[in-house]
Scaffold this active site. Structure first.
Site, mmCIF file in Angstrom:
data_model
loop_
_atom_site.group_PDB
_atom_site.id
_atom_site.type_symbol
_atom_site.label_atom_id
_atom_site.label_comp_id
_atom_site.label_asym_id
_atom_site.label_seq_id
_atom_site.Cartn_x
_atom_site.Cartn_y
_atom_site.Cartn_z
ATOM 1 N N HIS A 18 0.843 -1.204 0.000
ATOM 2 C CA HIS A 18 0.000 0.000 0.000
ATOM 3 C C HIS A 18 0.875 1.249 0.000
ATOM 4 C CE1 HIS A 18 -3.067 -2.680 2.297
ATOM 5 N NE2 HIS A 18 -3.558 -2.492 1.090
ATOM 6 N N LYS A 42 -17.904 -5.926 8.200
ATOM 7 C CA LYS A 42 -16.664 -6.672 8.438
ATOM 8 C C LYS A 42 -16.241 -6.567 9.896
ATOM 9 C CE LYS A 42 -14.245 -6.549 3.986
ATOM 10 N NZ LYS A 42 -13.027 -6.059 3.315
ATOM 11 N N ARG A 91 -2.473 -6.256 -8.280
ATOM 12 C CA ARG A 91 -1.246 -7.032 -8.072
ATOM 13 C C ARG A 91 -1.105 -8.098 -9.132
ATOM 14 N NH1 ARG A 91 -3.267 -8.209 -2.181
ATOM 15 N NH2 ARG A 91 -5.049 -8.437 -3.549
ATOM 16 N N SER A 129 -3.089 -7.812 3.081
ATOM 17 C CA SER A 129 -3.303 -7.619 4.522
ATOM 18 C C SER A 129 -3.751 -8.935 5.157
ATOM 19 C CB SER A 129 -4.368 -6.551 4.762
ATOM 20 O OG SER A 129 -3.969 -5.328 4.219
HETATM 21 O O1 PNS Z 1 -9.341 -2.774 0.208
HETATM 22 P P1 PNS Z 1 -10.712 -3.239 -0.183
HETATM 23 O O2 PNS Z 1 -11.392 -3.850 1.005
HETATM 24 O O3 PNS Z 1 -10.690 -4.143 -1.380
HETATM 25 O O4 PNS Z 1 -11.554 -1.927 -0.596
HETATM 26 C C1 PNS Z 1 -12.856 -2.014 -1.082
HETATM 27 C C2 PNS Z 1 -13.503 -0.615 -1.193
HETATM 28 C C3 PNS Z 1 -13.442 0.121 0.129
HETATM 29 C C4 PNS Z 1 -12.797 0.209 -2.230
HETATM 30 C C5 PNS Z 1 -14.986 -0.827 -1.637
HETATM 31 O O5 PNS Z 1 -15.574 -1.779 -0.812
HETATM 32 C C6 PNS Z 1 -15.816 0.438 -1.588
HETATM 33 O O6 PNS Z 1 -15.609 1.357 -2.353
HETATM 34 N N1 PNS Z 1 -16.782 0.504 -0.651
HETATM 35 C C7 PNS Z 1 -17.645 1.656 -0.440
HETATM 36 C C8 PNS Z 1 -19.080 1.368 -0.832
HETATM 37 C C9 PNS Z 1 -19.269 1.489 -2.332
HETATM 38 O O7 PNS Z 1 -19.066 2.525 -2.925
HETATM 39 N N2 PNS Z 1 -19.677 0.362 -2.935
HETATM 40 C C10 PNS Z 1 -19.885 0.262 -4.370
HETATM 41 C C11 PNS Z 1 -18.593 -0.107 -5.084
HETATM 42 S S1 PNS Z 1 -18.852 -0.292 -6.803
#
Ligand code: PNS
Length: 161
Positions: A18, A42, A91, A129
């Site tokens: 990150h 979560k 990645r 992570s």
């Molecule tokens: O590191 P992660 O857990 O893969 O991140 C995922 C994240 C936070 C980018 C995604 O879950 C997100 O944007 N959540 C906010 C809610 C949202 O906008 N959902 C629609 C996504 S298309």
């Protein structure tokens, strides 16, 4: 025109992968906002406040980077903070399907926000992570894969349990 980018994620905890991506983004964009999702579904290992602290410490050498948290839709948050770019790291090809789906959905929700995919250094291409937590919990070495502060906090968490 100044370009502000948002780098969203769970960061539970932040890894050197990150950080590598944040450094690359900070060199490309005028301002980078690292945004931790506050997700009620979560059960994270670290609280949002702990994750903010770890990220702030790890990015303090980068003047144009700030760390925050958000709830709700990412595109709404990006609009609110006037970010026109969403940064996501890819990645391996296995990340691509999920990332493509999210990027296209976000574009449908807000056509003015672009998702920019970035590649971390190869040395971090296998890092996550989730794996870091598993290795730390089972007593393996995570030296060089996370900031020292994160390594210590992980050791502390798993000692308590
Ligand atoms: O590191 P992660 O857990 O893969 O991140 C995922 C994240 C936070 C980018 C995604 O879950 C997100 O944007 N959540 C906010 C809610 C949202 O906008 N959902 C629609 C996504 S298309």
């Amino acid at each position: 025109m100044q370009t502000r980018a948002v780098y969203p994620g769970s960061f539970d905890p932040v890894t050197n992968g990150h950080i590598d991506l944040i450094e690359r983004s900070a060199a490309l964009f005028d301002k980078v906002v690292v945004a931790i999702l506050r997700n009620a579904d979560k059960t994270p290992l670290f609280t949002v406040e702990e994750r903010v602290e770890m990220l702030e410490l790890a990015t303090r050498h980068l003047e144009n980077v700030t760390v925050t948290s958000f709830t709700g839709l990412l595109v709404d948050y990006a609009t609110r903070i006037e970010a026109s770019v969403i940064i996501r790291g890819i990645r391996a090809i296995s990340d691509y399907e999920y990332e493509l789906q999210m990027a296209l959905m976000n574009r449908r929700l807000s056509s003015t926000i672009e998702t920019v995919f970035m590649l971390p250094a190869e040395a971090y291409s296998y890092l996550s992570s989730k794996l870091i937590k598993e290795i730390a919990q089972l007593g393996g070495s995570i030296d060089g894969l996370v900031p020292e502060d994160v390594r210590k906090r992980l050791a502390g968490k798993f000692k308590q349990k």
